[in-house]
Design an enzyme around this catalytic site. Structure first.
Site, short mmCIF file in Angstrom:
data_model
loop_
_atom_site.label_atom_id
_atom_site.label_comp_id
_atom_site.label_asym_id
_atom_site.label_seq_id
_atom_site.Cartn_x
_atom_site.Cartn_y
_atom_site.Cartn_z
N ASP A 87 0.86 -1.18 0.00
CA ASP A 87 0.00 0.00 0.00
C ASP A 87 0.89 1.24 0.00
O ASP A 87 1.66 1.45 0.94
CB ASP A 87 -0.87 -0.04 1.26
CG ASP A 87 -2.10 0.83 1.14
OD1 ASP A 87 -2.04 1.82 0.39
OD2 ASP A 87 -3.10 0.53 1.81
N ASP A 119 -2.65 2.40 -6.17
CA ASP A 119 -1.73 2.51 -5.04
C ASP A 119 -1.67 1.26 -4.18
O ASP A 119 -1.07 1.29 -3.11
CB ASP A 119 -2.11 3.70 -4.17
CG ASP A 119 -3.47 3.51 -3.51
OD1 ASP A 119 -4.29 2.76 -4.07
OD2 ASP A 119 -3.70 4.09 -2.45
N GLU A 120 -2.30 0.17 -4.60
CA GLU A 120 -2.17 -1.03 -3.78
C GLU A 120 -2.33 -2.30 -4.59
O GLU A 120 -2.85 -2.29 -5.72
CB GLU A 120 -3.14 -1.02 -2.61
CG GLU A 120 -4.59 -1.09 -2.96
CD GLU A 120 -5.42 -1.20 -1.69
OE1 GLU A 120 -5.81 -2.32 -1.33
OE2 GLU A 120 -5.65 -0.15 -1.06
#
Length: 361
Positions: free
Chosen positions: A18, A113-114
């Site tokens: 993350d 983003d993850e």
DNA sequence: TCTGGGGTCCTTTATCGG
DNA sequence: TCTGCCGATAAAGGACCC
């Protein structure tokens, strides 16, 4: 926690990565003077915008994602607002994931983003997995100046909660056998799949931690969370989650929606808005060589309730006027069923097919 | 003048043909 | 011919996630 050379592992080793305050971190890299200031990436603080990402300076004032920007401004008069620049974030994101794949080749991206990493493919023990996760963090930082938190365990659900455990920049390893005890003390809301509704039901039944959900007797569970959802969440609360990495990336639907600055009643204005959105959708379909068989229109009323109407065709379409026409008809149907002022309309297409597929093969 | 925009998945209900 | 059942698919809503 012990993480010695645990012989052969029958189970998976999965990491969840993350990126820290991703949108805000990118904006800080683009403009380093922002680094020391409270920063919000999001909508208009004088309109109906919400916070997409707040940097850690802003979080000190209690500002967080999904909060209205007006509220963020109230909490910190000197917070800096920046509009999201998605294409920029996509570029940074691509660079990040290329870097990650250089260390762990098999990756499921679940957002810009993850994502999840198949660490088991490269590491046989949790000690090796930890080294690998550290290597990922180091290379991402070297390549992009971005930092990330990582969680490592035997399943997606535990890896995800572990990555959330030490932020920003942390690394949390939960070896086989320690999953349930690791999860146990966390607030029920931290369990992925428990949203506002499920939380409310569980708390009303006295269930406030993941551990108490894990220990809930069958009857109680069925009473609080009927259906398969309850069983699945309880399994996850026990650290049991059979999901592997999902490597297929095809979109199922695409949509455009817009919240008005002020609520709208005028039919002609609503139609014009839908037609503009249909045109954007159509452009996107043609750019990517796809068509859609189902067109849906979404309405959000002033009380925030949502209605959708949809219609399916025998063949896929990508024409903006055609999509717009259908969308307007659906809007009219919905407004006949339930009249009222709207704060948002949207149009989407699903049943996607790629009409250049054969040519590409 | 609280509360975005882009998605996914699941469940229920309606509808239709055999 | 009528009725019931079954399966497939469409439509709608709801919950959730980033």
């Amino acid at each position: 926690m012990p993480e010695g050379p645990a012989s052969t592992l029958s189970s998976m080793i999965i990491a969840h990565l993350d990126l820290d305050a991703f949108f805000a971190a990118v904006e800080e890299l683009e403009d380093p003077t922002l680094r020391t200031k409270p920063l919000v990436v999001g909508g208009d603080p004088h309109g109906r915008g919400v916070v997409a990402t707040a940097n850690y300076e802003a979080r000190k004032f209690g500002i967080h994602s999904a909060m209205s920007c007006a509220e963020a401004l109230r909490r910190c008069r000197h917070v800096v607002f920046v509009r999201p620049r998605h294409s920029l974030y996509r570029e940074y994101s691509q660079h990040v994931w290329e870097t990650v794949r250089g260390v762990v080749p098999t990756v499921e991206r679940t957002g810009l983003d993850e994502g999840y990493l198949d660490v088991g493919e490269v590491a046989a023990t949790f000690l090796q997995a930890r080294k690998l996760a550290e290597a990922v963090q180091t290379s991402v930082r070297a390549a992009t100046s971005l930092t990330c938190a990582i969680g490592v365990s035997t399943s997606k659900v535990v890896a995800k909660i572990a990555s959330d455990h030490r932020k920003p920049g942390g690394l949390t390893v939960v070896p086989e056998g320690h999953e349930a005890s690791f999860l146990s003390p966390f607030d029920i809301r931290r369990l992925p799949g428990v949203g506002p509704k499920a939380e409310q039901r569980l708390v009303a039944g006295g269930v406030e931690t993941i551990g108490s959900l894990a220990a809930l007797p069958e009857g109680e569970l069925r009473r609080l969370l009927p259906g398969s959802v309850g069983r699945m969440l309880q399994e996850r609360a026990r650290g049991i989650d059979p999901r592997g990495l999902d490597l297929q990336t095809q979109r199922i639907s695409i949509s455009v929606e817009n919240t008005f600055e002020r609520d709208l009643t005028d039919r002609a204005q609503l139609h014009a808005e839908l037609r503009r959105m249909a045109e954007r959708l159509s452009q996107h379909l043609r750019d990517t060589g796809r068509t859609g068989r189902t067109v849906s229109t979404k309405l959000r009323y002033t009380d925030f309730s949502i209605r959708t109407r949809s219609t399916s065709l025998r063949v896929g379409i990508d024409d903006g006027e055609q999509i717009g026409e259908l969308a307007c008809g659906l809007l009219d149907r919905a407004l006949t069923d339930r009249p009222g002022a709207l704060r948002l309309v949207g149009v989407g297409v699903s049943g996607l097919a790629s009409h250049r597929q054969l040519a590409l093969v």
